[in-house]
Structure formats: C-alpha cells, structure tokens
Design a protein around this motif. Structure first.
Motif, short mmCIF file in Angstrom:
data_model
loop_
_atom_site.label_atom_id
_atom_site.label_comp_id
_atom_site.label_asym_id
_atom_site.label_seq_id
_atom_site.Cartn_x
_atom_site.Cartn_y
_atom_site.Cartn_z
N GLU A 284 -18.91 61.49 -25.20
CA GLU A 284 -19.97 62.43 -24.83
C GLU A 284 -20.80 62.88 -26.03
OE1 GLU A 284 -17.73 65.49 -23.02
OE2 GLU A 284 -17.35 64.36 -21.16
N GLY A 285 -20.33 62.59 -27.25
CA GLY A 285 -20.98 63.13 -28.43
C GLY A 285 -22.06 62.26 -29.04
N ASN A 286 -22.39 61.14 -28.38
CA ASN A 286 -23.41 60.22 -28.92
C ASN A 286 -23.08 59.80 -30.36
OD1 ASN A 286 -25.08 60.31 -26.56
ND2 ASN A 286 -25.81 62.33 -27.22
N TRP A 287 -21.79 59.56 -30.61
CA TRP A 287 -21.37 59.15 -31.94
C TRP A 287 -21.78 57.72 -32.24
CZ3 TRP A 287 -19.37 62.62 -35.31
CH2 TRP A 287 -18.90 63.84 -34.78
N VAL A 288 -21.87 56.88 -31.21
CA VAL A 288 -22.21 55.47 -31.43
C VAL A 288 -22.82 54.90 -30.15
CG1 VAL A 288 -19.89 54.70 -30.78
CG2 VAL A 288 -21.33 53.23 -32.20
N SER A 289 -23.83 54.03 -30.30
CA SER A 289 -24.44 53.37 -29.14
C SER A 289 -23.48 52.33 -28.57
CB SER A 289 -25.74 52.68 -29.56
OG SER A 289 -26.19 51.81 -28.54
N PRO A 290 -23.30 52.29 -27.24
CA PRO A 290 -22.39 51.31 -26.65
C PRO A 290 -22.94 49.90 -26.61
CG PRO A 290 -23.44 52.61 -24.93
CD PRO A 290 -23.86 53.22 -26.23
N LEU A 291 -24.27 49.75 -26.89
CA LEU A 291 -24.90 48.42 -26.87
C LEU A 291 -24.54 47.65 -25.60
CD1 LEU A 291 -24.62 47.34 -30.64
CD2 LEU A 291 -26.64 48.19 -29.42
N ASP A 292 -23.89 46.49 -25.76
CA ASP A 292 -23.62 45.63 -24.61
C ASP A 292 -22.18 45.71 -24.11
OD1 ASP A 292 -22.78 44.45 -26.97
OD2 ASP A 292 -23.22 42.41 -26.35
N ASN A 293 -21.45 46.78 -24.49
CA ASN A 293 -20.11 46.96 -23.93
C ASN A 293 -20.18 47.13 -22.42
OD1 ASN A 293 -19.07 46.91 -26.51
ND2 ASN A 293 -18.83 49.12 -26.68
N GLU A 294 -19.13 46.70 -21.72
CA GLU A 294 -19.12 46.79 -20.26
C GLU A 294 -17.95 47.63 -19.79
OE1 GLU A 294 -19.18 43.02 -18.34
OE2 GLU A 294 -21.03 42.36 -19.28
N MET A 295 -18.23 48.58 -18.91
CA MET A 295 -17.18 49.40 -18.31
C MET A 295 -17.38 49.39 -16.80
SD MET A 295 -15.86 53.10 -19.63
CE MET A 295 -14.27 53.73 -19.12
N LYS A 296 -16.36 48.99 -16.07
CA LYS A 296 -16.44 48.93 -14.62
C LYS A 296 -15.53 49.98 -14.02
CE LYS A 296 -17.63 44.01 -14.56
NZ LYS A 296 -17.26 42.66 -14.07
N PRO A 297 -15.97 50.66 -12.94
CA PRO A 297 -15.19 51.76 -12.38
C PRO A 297 -13.92 51.30 -11.70
CG PRO A 297 -17.06 51.26 -10.97
CD PRO A 297 -17.23 50.42 -12.21
N GLN A 298 -13.10 52.29 -11.35
CA GLN A 298 -11.89 52.02 -10.59
C GLN A 298 -12.23 51.34 -9.27
OE1 GLN A 298 -10.19 56.12 -10.52
NE2 GLN A 298 -8.28 55.07 -10.99
N ASP A 299 -11.21 50.73 -8.66
CA ASP A 299 -11.39 50.19 -7.33
C ASP A 299 -11.61 51.33 -6.34
OD1 ASP A 299 -8.55 50.87 -7.89
OD2 ASP A 299 -8.29 50.35 -5.79
N ALA A 300 -12.06 50.98 -5.14
CA ALA A 300 -12.43 52.00 -4.14
C ALA A 300 -11.28 52.93 -3.79
CB ALA A 300 -12.95 51.31 -2.88
N ASP A 301 -10.05 52.43 -3.85
CA ASP A 301 -8.89 53.26 -3.52
C ASP A 301 -8.38 54.07 -4.70
OD1 ASP A 301 -8.86 52.29 -0.91
OD2 ASP A 301 -7.65 50.54 -1.49
N GLY A 302 -8.96 53.86 -5.89
CA GLY A 302 -8.55 54.62 -7.06
C GLY A 302 -7.17 54.28 -7.59
N ARG A 303 -6.68 53.08 -7.26
CA ARG A 303 -5.33 52.72 -7.68
C ARG A 303 -5.32 51.93 -8.99
NH1 ARG A 303 -4.39 51.59 -1.97
NH2 ARG A 303 -4.85 49.39 -2.38
N LEU A 304 -6.41 51.26 -9.30
CA LEU A 304 -6.47 50.44 -10.50
C LEU A 304 -7.33 51.12 -11.55
CD1 LEU A 304 -7.00 46.92 -8.87
CD2 LEU A 304 -4.86 48.01 -9.53
N PRO A 305 -7.01 50.93 -12.83
CA PRO A 305 -7.79 51.59 -13.89
C PRO A 305 -9.18 50.99 -14.03
CG PRO A 305 -6.22 50.06 -14.85
CD PRO A 305 -5.91 50.12 -13.38
N ALA A 306 -10.13 51.80 -14.48
CA ALA A 306 -11.45 51.28 -14.82
C ALA A 306 -11.29 50.31 -15.98
CB ALA A 306 -12.38 52.42 -15.21
N SER A 307 -12.07 49.24 -15.98
CA SER A 307 -11.94 48.23 -17.03
C SER A 307 -12.97 48.44 -18.13
CB SER A 307 -12.07 46.83 -16.44
OG SER A 307 -13.39 46.61 -15.97
N PHE A 308 -12.66 47.88 -19.29
CA PHE A 308 -13.55 48.01 -20.45
C PHE A 308 -13.53 46.69 -21.22
CE2 PHE A 308 -14.22 48.74 -24.96
CZ PHE A 308 -15.41 49.46 -24.95
N MET A 309 -14.71 46.30 -21.73
CA MET A 309 -14.79 45.08 -22.53
C MET A 309 -15.88 45.23 -23.58
SD MET A 309 -13.52 42.09 -23.05
CE MET A 309 -13.83 40.37 -23.50
N PHE A 310 -15.54 44.87 -24.82
CA PHE A 310 -16.53 44.89 -25.89
C PHE A 310 -17.53 43.75 -25.69
CE2 PHE A 310 -12.92 46.87 -28.28
CZ PHE A 310 -13.54 48.08 -28.54
#
Length: 272
Positions: free
Chosen positions: A137-163
């Motif tokens: 939240e602090g704008n310490w660094v631009s995420p550029l082309d990193n990808e973050m995908k939300p949890q599944d609809a049931d909220g059982r699986l973690p959100a994913s992240f990829m550089f």
C-alpha cells in the motif's frame, strides 16, 4: 543440499529459506560458498536449502497448498527432525522471512538465531500479513508486469502471484548476471503471498517468536524491498543486530554471494 561433516564435531545447522516463486536453487552460490568456507575454517556445518511446498522441485502444485503453514511445511519438518539439543541458524529471504518467523514461533527452542536477509519481518503486534500489506500500500515499488490472480470463487485456494520478466530484470535481479537472470526466468514458479491466510492469523507471540534472537541484514541496493522499508520493519520489531551489504540487489545471494556467505558465517559463529 547438505555439507559433509566431521563425524567427531558437534553439528551446526544453517537453513536457507527462499522467497516467493523461487526455490532452494536460488541459494546455490551461497550454499556452495558456506560449505567451502566452513570446511576451510574447520567448522562442522550442515547447510540445507529446502524447497517450500509447490516451489522449486517440490512436486505439489499451488492449488494443493491451501495455507501458509502448509507452504512452510518443509522448513517446519526440517526443524522438527533436528536431534534433541541441536539448533539451527535460519536465514530467510524476502517472503522467506515470514516462514522463518512462523518456524521461530513454533520451535523457538530449536532456533539459534533468525536472520532476515532483505526479508519481510513481522512484529508481535499485528497479524503477519501486515508487513506485506503495508509494503504493497505504500507505493514503495512499481509492480510493472507482475501478475496476481484472486482466490477461487469459493475462497478455498490462495490468490496466486508471479513475477513478470520486466520486474525480474529491472527490480529484482538488476545487479545480477545475465546468466542468473536467464536461470531465474526458467525456474521460477507461480506462487502465493497467502495474504488471506496470514490476515486471519493472530500476531506471533513475544514469548515464542519474540524470544528468538534476530539479525536483520539490509541490502542497500534493493529496489523491491527498499532500504527505507527494511529499516521501518526493524523500527517496529527491534533486533539484536542490523548488518548491511552494499552492492546487493534484492537477490543478494546471487548478486553479492561472497558478502552473504561471510555475513551468515559471522552470524552463525556469534549466535551459538
């Protein structure tokens, strides 16, 4: 990944904990350097760089790892299996700092010292997710082309992240060799910050995590977790010692491996 031992010497353990999307492979220069330096100095160290769940060559996939504790499981297992009376020097890098903190909370009597190498270091006041969210939240660094995908609809699986490739080259590995950048692009895997799970956890306790000796190692050219944010975490969770490595980007184990090796050996000898 373990060092040869003198059978008559008392074993000391160094466990190197990787960050998100990476694996034990990211420590290859430091692991080799620690073994060589320790052998030359006559020290009996066992050096281990485990792959956390769904990372490196661990054969699980991210959807099979629901919680941060499951993700950290290989580290917890390594500590759980230590012979009675033996302790480990834990070195966490980046998100690996939270894994080290969890391990210290669960097994404080098995941790000689927890070292945070340009790593997220939680306090004993806020949920462990706080250091991740405050950084984001602090704008310490631009995420550029990193990808973050939300949890599944049931909220059982973690959100994913990829550089993303641009972020790797410009923000993560900017001082590393082209060979190490190529290696990273071929070996990193989709991971997770496990924010949802870490938000639901209680803060780590003063009695357990808080009782473990801590060293923070600042990487001064890190633009992923900048020096100012590293020191902000230290201000909120004072440590036994702060060390600095100059000329190191976020991937200090690859951009400044000799300095990281010396730093870890110094810490291992000081905090017995």
């Amino acid at each position: 990944m373990e060092a040869a031992l003198d059978s008559g010497a008392k074993v000391k353990h160094i466990i190197l904990v990787h960050g998100v999307c990476h694996g034990g492979w990211s420590w290859y220069k430091v692991a080799a350097g620690l073994r060589s330096a320790a052998a030359a100095a006559g020290h009996a160290y066992r050096v281990h760089a485990p792959d956390l769940a769904a990372s490196g060559i661990d054969d699980r996939r991210l959807p099979e790892v629901a919680t941060f504790s499951e993700y950290t499981g290989p580290l917890l297992d390594a500590l759980r299996s230590l012979p009675a009376g033996e302790k480990a020097v834990l070195v966490g890098h980046s998100l690996g700092g939270l894994s080290v903190a969890l391990a210290a909370e669960m097994f404080p009597d098995k941790v000689a010292v927890a070292a945070f190498l340009s790593a997220y270091m939680p306090d004993c006041v806020s949920p462990p997710s706080h250091v991740l969210m405050q950084h984001g939240e602090g704008n310490w660094v631009s995420p550029l082309d990193n990808e973050m995908k939300p949890q599944d609809a049931d909220g059982r699986l973690p959100a994913s992240f990829m550089f993303g490739p641009q972020f790797i080259q410009q923000k993560l590995y900017q001082l590393c060799s082209s060979e190490d950048i190529t290696l990273a692009k071929s070996l990193i895997r989709v991971g997770s910050l496990f924010l949802e799970d870490l938000q639901a956890r209680q803060p780590f306790t003063e009695e357990r995590y808080g009782s473990v000796r801590k060293v923070y190692v600042v990487c001064k050219q890190d633009v992923t977790i900048p020096e100012a944010y590293q020191m902000l975490m230290v201000a909120k969770n004072p440590v036994d010692e702060v060390r600095e490595i100059d000329g190191a980007d976020h991937m200090a184990m690859l951009s400044a491996p000799e300095q990281v090796v010396k730093c870890i050996l110094d810490i291992a000898e000081k905090y017995k």
